[in-house]
Scaffold this active site. Sequence first.
Site, short mmCIF file in Angstrom:
data_model
loop_
_atom_site.label_atom_id
_atom_site.label_comp_id
_atom_site.label_asym_id
_atom_site.label_seq_id
_atom_site.Cartn_x
_atom_site.Cartn_y
_atom_site.Cartn_z
N TYR A 294 -31.43 10.77 -18.17
CA TYR A 294 -32.32 11.75 -18.69
C TYR A 294 -32.77 11.48 -20.21
O TYR A 294 -33.84 11.58 -20.55
CB TYR A 294 -31.76 13.22 -18.76
CG TYR A 294 -33.09 14.25 -18.73
CD1 TYR A 294 -33.33 14.85 -20.15
CD2 TYR A 294 -33.82 14.60 -17.68
CE1 TYR A 294 -34.43 15.75 -20.13
CE2 TYR A 294 -34.72 15.28 -17.78
CZ TYR A 294 -35.28 16.17 -19.19
OH TYR A 294 -36.04 17.10 -19.16
N PHE B 96 -65.95 8.38 -20.62
CA PHE B 96 -65.41 8.34 -19.13
C PHE B 96 -65.04 9.82 -18.98
O PHE B 96 -64.80 10.75 -19.76
CB PHE B 96 -64.07 7.49 -19.56
CG PHE B 96 -63.64 7.31 -18.19
CD1 PHE B 96 -62.41 8.23 -17.70
CD2 PHE B 96 -63.96 6.64 -17.31
CE1 PHE B 96 -61.91 8.16 -16.62
CE2 PHE B 96 -63.76 6.63 -15.76
CZ PHE B 96 -62.54 7.32 -15.55
N THR B 97 -65.09 10.08 -17.56
CA THR B 97 -64.78 11.44 -17.13
C THR B 97 -63.46 12.18 -17.63
O THR B 97 -63.57 13.36 -18.49
CB THR B 97 -64.85 11.46 -15.54
OG1 THR B 97 -63.57 10.49 -15.20
CG2 THR B 97 -65.96 11.18 -14.94
N ASP C 286 -59.14 3.33 -26.22
CA ASP C 286 -58.72 3.45 -24.64
C ASP C 286 -58.65 2.07 -24.01
O ASP C 286 -59.48 1.59 -23.77
CB ASP C 286 -60.10 4.44 -23.98
CG ASP C 286 -59.76 4.39 -22.35
OD1 ASP C 286 -60.23 5.11 -21.69
OD2 ASP C 286 -58.83 3.71 -22.13
N LYS D 23 -54.20 0.18 -14.40
CA LYS D 23 -55.10 -0.72 -14.22
C LYS D 23 -54.19 -1.82 -14.85
O LYS D 23 -53.38 -2.54 -14.20
CB LYS D 23 -56.27 -0.42 -15.13
CG LYS D 23 -57.29 0.69 -14.47
CD LYS D 23 -56.47 2.11 -14.76
CE LYS D 23 -57.37 3.30 -14.38
NZ LYS D 23 -56.92 4.45 -14.71
N ARG E 164 -70.67 6.14 -9.19
CA ARG E 164 -70.56 6.35 -10.49
C ARG E 164 -72.07 6.43 -11.28
O ARG E 164 -72.71 5.79 -11.75
CB ARG E 164 -70.00 5.30 -11.26
CG ARG E 164 -68.69 5.01 -10.86
CD ARG E 164 -67.54 5.86 -11.76
NE ARG E 164 -67.43 7.15 -11.17
CZ ARG E 164 -66.60 7.95 -11.85
NH1 ARG E 164 -65.48 7.41 -12.58
NH2 ARG E 164 -66.35 9.10 -11.40
N PHE F 293 -67.49 15.30 -8.60
CA PHE F 293 -67.43 13.98 -7.69
C PHE F 293 -66.13 14.02 -6.91
O PHE F 293 -66.15 13.39 -5.83
CB PHE F 293 -67.50 12.80 -8.51
CG PHE F 293 -66.78 12.64 -9.74
CD1 PHE F 293 -66.97 13.44 -11.09
CD2 PHE F 293 -65.25 12.29 -9.55
CE1 PHE F 293 -66.10 13.37 -11.93
CE2 PHE F 293 -64.52 12.17 -10.55
CZ PHE F 293 -64.72 12.62 -11.60
C1 LIG Z 1 -61.29 3.93 -18.96
C2 LIG Z 1 -60.34 4.89 -18.32
C3 LIG Z 1 -60.30 5.07 -16.97
O1 LIG Z 1 -60.89 4.13 -16.35
C4 LIG Z 1 -59.14 6.06 -16.45
C5 LIG Z 1 -59.13 6.09 -15.33
N1 LIG Z 1 -59.81 5.67 -14.38
C6 LIG Z 1 -59.92 5.45 -12.86
C7 LIG Z 1 -59.35 6.79 -12.26
C8 LIG Z 1 -60.32 7.88 -12.24
C9 LIG Z 1 -60.20 8.77 -13.34
C10 LIG Z 1 -61.21 9.69 -13.27
C11 LIG Z 1 -62.14 9.64 -12.38
O2 LIG Z 1 -63.31 10.63 -12.77
C12 LIG Z 1 -62.33 8.67 -11.32
F1 LIG Z 1 -63.47 8.94 -10.72
C13 LIG Z 1 -61.38 7.90 -11.31
C14 LIG Z 1 -60.89 4.64 -12.32
O3 LIG Z 1 -61.05 4.93 -11.00
O4 LIG Z 1 -61.52 4.17 -12.95
C15 LIG Z 1 -58.78 6.74 -17.59
C16 LIG Z 1 -57.68 7.92 -16.97
O5 LIG Z 1 -56.44 7.27 -16.66
P1 LIG Z 1 -55.41 7.99 -15.57
O6 LIG Z 1 -56.51 7.57 -14.33
O7 LIG Z 1 -54.22 7.17 -15.52
O8 LIG Z 1 -55.34 9.07 -15.80
C17 LIG Z 1 -59.02 6.83 -18.82
N2 LIG Z 1 -59.71 5.62 -19.24
#
Ligand SMILES: CC1=C(O)/C(=C\N=C(/Cc2ccc(O)c(F)c2)C(=O)O)C(COP(=O)(O)O)=CN1
Length: 456
Positions: free
Chosen positions: A71, A123-124, A214, A257, A381, A448
């Site tokens: 832990y 970014f969302t 980021d 990623k 997107r 979305f």
């Molecule tokens: C540049 C950036 C990202 O691309 C990102 C995530 N990305 C996704 C998943 C995703 C996220 C939000 C959406 O509206 C979406 F439809 C798809 C993706 O497909 O591209 C995150 C967040 O990182 P987490 O997913 O590990 O928490 C932070 N920063």
Amino acid sequence: ERRSAEPFKIKTVEALAMLSRQEREEALKKAGYNTFLIDSSDVYIDLLTDSGTSAMSDRQWGALMMGDEAYAGSKSWKRLEKAVRDVYGYKHVLPTHQGRGAENILSQLKIKHGDYVPGNMYFTTTRAHQELNGASFVDIIIDEAHDPTLEHPFKGNIDLKKLENLIYEVGAEKIPYICVAVTVNMAGGQPVSMKNLREVYHFCKSLGIDVMFDATRCVENAYFIKEREKGYENKSVSNILKEMFSYSDGCTMSGKKDCLVNIGGFLAMNDDELYARSRELVVVYEGMPSYGGMAGRDMEAMAQGIYESVDDHYIAHRIGQVRYLGQQLIDQGVPIVRPIGGHAVYLDAKEFLPHLQLEEFPAQALAAALYLDSGVRAMERGIVSAGRDQKTGQHNKPKLELVRLTIPRRVYTNNHMDVAADSVLSLFQKRHAINGLKMVYEPPALRFFNARFSPV
Ligand SMILES: CC1=C(O)/C(=C\N=C(/Cc2ccc(O)c(F)c2)C(=O)O)C(COP(=O)(O)O)=CN1
């Protein structure tokens, strides 16, 4: 020139769903024409996202067995902490379950109500956490990024003039940090040049403004610097990466990623005080600072993935495979975002379906048509993802109305890319027959993910 192949061989395979058109039609209707709502068991080639969908290596799977599930003080955490320090060079790092875990903590600690957080395109989830903490996101990306046809080598660059104007307008004290995405997802996986990173950093530090990356697709960004920026052609990607991060004060990272894992992330920084405050919030939202929402085995896999991600043969193949798909479409005159991005090929749905109004959701309609045609799943997107303006309630209308064909790392062969290309080409030939959609269910936030549509 001699042809090349993957710098890896396959040891495990997963059977793919080979559905009939009829079965796909049923699945699409059940999903309300929203590719997010299609069951994975009904998807043939899944290009929805590169997030969490990459293949792990034998060494990562082996590392799972080494997971130390203590832990506190886990050996696996020590290995992950060392990997982050080795590869990215930060003084402090805190584990989070994924990127938005880090965004949540950073936004809560750094943002005061009424602040502004400038960044290279939104970014969302990043913008959601900034707004949740009372900040307004301000786009300071260069204008070229909003033009899908422009072959600019570093479309992710920050426009220093826009940044200066914002500082002049609101004052540096209203800007807790700027968020530099390397690469820029919503612009089409576009990189930031080292020159721009250096200039932005020195400018911000002269005004006492922090620079937070980021870092989600930072290795892909490093590869584009190697390919496109003078003076870097003979440097290793890991070398370029270290220099990139020297122009930042910290970063949020979605490990799902570039770090080649299915779950995981981290928040990293050099500032001792921010680190001490972050440690407290990690306990509240993610668990102990020695596991942050991950099991020990997840941290082992991510530590190993971080080292694998900067292997020059791996990243050259990864970028090459995305380019292999994109180039086929360019050769056939299909409108895609240029230059081809690091993690995805983005179809320009506005150009692809000029007979549709934005309010008929062209990108959503094209993603639905693609799945129906071939079982290839892509992601909208465009106007649907952009949501509604917080003040006016109207649809945000981004210049880019895109369908993202996102390539997971080390998963598909180029034969799968050919199937996807053929399907896009076949739709392009019949594009006038593709009709728009109407939204029949609109969730209140981040619509979305769960919105439902029907053919007009
Ligand atoms: C540049 C950036 C990202 O691309 C990102 C995530 N990305 C996704 C998943 C995703 C996220 C939000 C959406 O509206 C979406 F439809 C798809 C993706 O497909 O591209 C995150 C967040 O990182 P987490 O997913 O590990 O928490 C932070 N920063």
